[in-house]
Enzyme design. Sequence first.
Site, short mmCIF file in Angstrom:
data_model
loop_
_atom_site.label_atom_id
_atom_site.label_comp_id
_atom_site.label_asym_id
_atom_site.label_seq_id
_atom_site.Cartn_x
_atom_site.Cartn_y
_atom_site.Cartn_z
N HIS A 76 0.82 -1.22 0.00
CA HIS A 76 0.00 0.00 0.00
C HIS A 76 0.85 1.27 0.00
CE1 HIS A 76 0.03 -0.07 4.57
NE2 HIS A 76 0.00 1.24 4.40
N ASP A 197 1.31 -7.70 2.40
CA ASP A 197 1.39 -6.26 2.12
C ASP A 197 2.86 -5.81 1.96
OD1 ASP A 197 0.92 -3.55 1.86
OD2 ASP A 197 -0.44 -3.43 3.57
N SER A 600 3.94 2.22 8.54
CA SER A 600 3.73 1.26 7.46
C SER A 600 5.03 1.04 6.73
CB SER A 600 2.68 1.77 6.48
OG SER A 600 1.41 1.43 6.94
N1 ARG Z 1 -4.83 0.38 7.61
C1 ARG Z 1 -3.55 0.47 6.95
C2 ARG Z 1 -3.00 1.89 7.02
O1 ARG Z 1 -3.55 2.67 7.74
C3 ARG Z 1 -3.61 -0.06 5.57
C4 ARG Z 1 -4.32 0.81 4.58
C5 ARG Z 1 -4.33 0.29 3.18
N2 ARG Z 1 -5.30 -0.79 2.97
C6 ARG Z 1 -6.62 -0.62 2.69
N3 ARG Z 1 -7.40 -1.67 2.54
N4 ARG Z 1 -7.17 0.57 2.51
O2 ARG Z 1 -2.38 2.46 6.19
N1 GLU Z 2 -1.33 1.35 7.63
C1 GLU Z 2 -0.73 2.41 8.39
C2 GLU Z 2 0.29 3.24 7.59
O1 GLU Z 2 0.13 3.43 6.41
C3 GLU Z 2 -0.14 1.82 9.61
C4 GLU Z 2 -1.25 1.46 10.46
C5 GLU Z 2 -1.30 2.28 11.70
O2 GLU Z 2 -1.91 3.36 11.70
O3 GLU Z 2 -0.69 1.80 12.67
O4 GLU Z 2 1.22 3.81 8.12
#
Ligand code: ARG
Ligand code: GLU
Length: 664
Positions: A76, A197, A600
């Site tokens: 991502h 990921d 991330s």
């Molecule tokens: N929750 C993760 C973050 O905050 C992954 C986001 C990307 N994935 C998604 N299904 N939108 O970045």
């Molecule tokens: N998916 C999040 C990022 O892009 C990390 C998840 C979180 O907030 O800990 O940094």
Amino acid sequence: MAFVATAMSTFADEGMWLPCLIGERIEDMRAKGFELTAEDIYSVNQAALKDAIVLFGRGCTGEIVSEKGLLLTNHHCGYGQIQSHSSVEHDYLTNGFWAMNQSEELPNPGLTVSFLHRMEDVTDRLAAGESVNEIIRMAREGGKYTASVEGLYYGNKSYLFVYKVYKDIRLVGAPPSSIGKFGGDTDNWMWPRHTGDFSIFRIYADKNNEPAEFSVDNVPYTPKRHFTISTKGAKEGDFTFVYGFPGSTREYVTSDFVDYTLNHSNPAKIKLRTLRLDIISEAQSQDAATRIMYASKHANIANAWKKWQGESLGLERRNTVQKKRDYEERFEQWAVGSEFEGVLGQLHEKYASLLPFAMARDYYNEAIYVIELLGYAGRGADNLREGHYKDYSPEIDRKIAVAMLTEFMAGVGEQFVPEWLREQLAQQGSVENFIGWLFEESRYSSRERFMEAKASGYDFANDPATLMRKAFDDKALEMIAPDYANLSREINRLYRVYMRGQMAFESERTFYPDANLTLRVAYGSVAGYKVADGVRHIPFTTLDGIIAKDNPEIYDYDIPQQLRDIYVTKDYGRWAVTINGRETIPVAFLAKNHTTGGNSGSPILNGRGELLGINFDRTWLSTMSDLDYDPDICRNISVDIRYVLFVIEKIGGAGYLIDEMTLN
Ligand code: ARG
Ligand code: GLU
């Protein structure tokens, strides 16, 4: 005594520590299983683990895993780059991308990675009269580095951060989205998780190993340090640490801020996004092309939307507002007669004054500027290209505009409604009529209309979308921006005092600075958690869980046929582990590291500093940790490095990349 000891060791899972001060934590880290020294984590004079970590782009972390500048981050995080190289003929998002040699690696103009060269406490230098600009100018050494001075502890400390920025970063590999985004928004922020990921890049440098713009003459960057990869995994209870760039936390704010988040901002933003998502989902369910066209937008909107809901649940459950109020009462009693007396009262007052402006700002950002038509008008006809309309449906945008404007009118005070809009609404009679008229009249409202109008010399300055955009921009500048900025400045000035006060009030507590996208170390053990009464989550998932979720009918769970075949033949190669007598592939795991957005792509490491996996998320029940960390349930989610290696070799057929890495 025993009670005190456990209480303290539990508490220590919280925190994002400055690498240059990690010496203060090293005893605790070593007691929990860290086997290296503070100098191994951060050193100015010799290569350290910090030299294998980068800020990837502007909001993710990446880590170096070979002598030839090979870099791992999340799928991502590389998504924009993977998408930019994708076309109908080469759909790398769907099918994955694997360079089979260095000449096949793809350049990414604009993408940078930044290595922290050094950091320095410059609080005293500033107090002695040096200026920030002068400190930065000297640190840049004539342009060799970039530098910034950042306030920590609400400006009670100032630190200089000096970075070396590389600019020729090439895409090396990415799994198909059905692996890299497996579970999609359904599983996002959730456990059990089965997302592969990750994506792979390589840093290029000039012949002297220095940063350079893209050139075919550039060569792979030789890092000072790269991570050794552990292929042995970790058990529940084993020590881990996460080393990366957490973006933003607010652990020391008052009950007023939490109350604003929980009772004002989050509910409004969640409601607005729910309406938008419902409109998009409805359109997606009726048409396959629309589903694809709005997939990325949907994912972006849903990410924070889901996070805020988890955060609010967590703040409720933790009773954070009341807990903070109790703390503030004790603080105020203690502060009587000191320089800290009254600071909370003043903060409380300022927050009350800020509330309408902060809410208006939320509504402008989440209800008005999300109308894509206004985005086009804001960009302006000169900068707008046909391609910007690639993923745009005027019908969806129009429905969203009606819903958003209706909420806006109900949600903000009169003074925040631009006069222009009030006149138009009066003239058109209703929000529906007004939006109908706006989309009818505006030449920004579709690709065809825009291209036609542009070709015929239409005056975009008087387009109704331009006028609406301008009316809101002007109102924001006149009403929101100055008051919001002034009050925020006042609040930050008071926080500087309150922060110092908290440190004096709890003189025995160790305070870590809030995250601000500077390099930090968090540490904690691999651990499951209690989800609900009678329900515990174990901290590991495997390929068996992917197969159990696999369903060609459900977009988020439709895995590549290749992976199904491998599962049937059990062609796991050297990546297999045996769990309860069955061979499988480890996929993801949980640990107690305190992380947030920006982490991330961060490496998650064992006690010897070897790479166990790549951090990519937190559990839903953790998301309030940006304001209130709970060691009992807050968990970060990482993809197991063995799944990454398995996918590279068995799905990508790019095993030569693994030969470049150092495995243990
Ligand atoms: N929750 C993760 C973050 O905050 C992954 C986001 C990307 N994935 C998604 N299904 N939108 O970045
Ligand atoms: N998916 C999040 C990022 O892009 C990390 C998840 C979180 O907030 O800990 O940094």
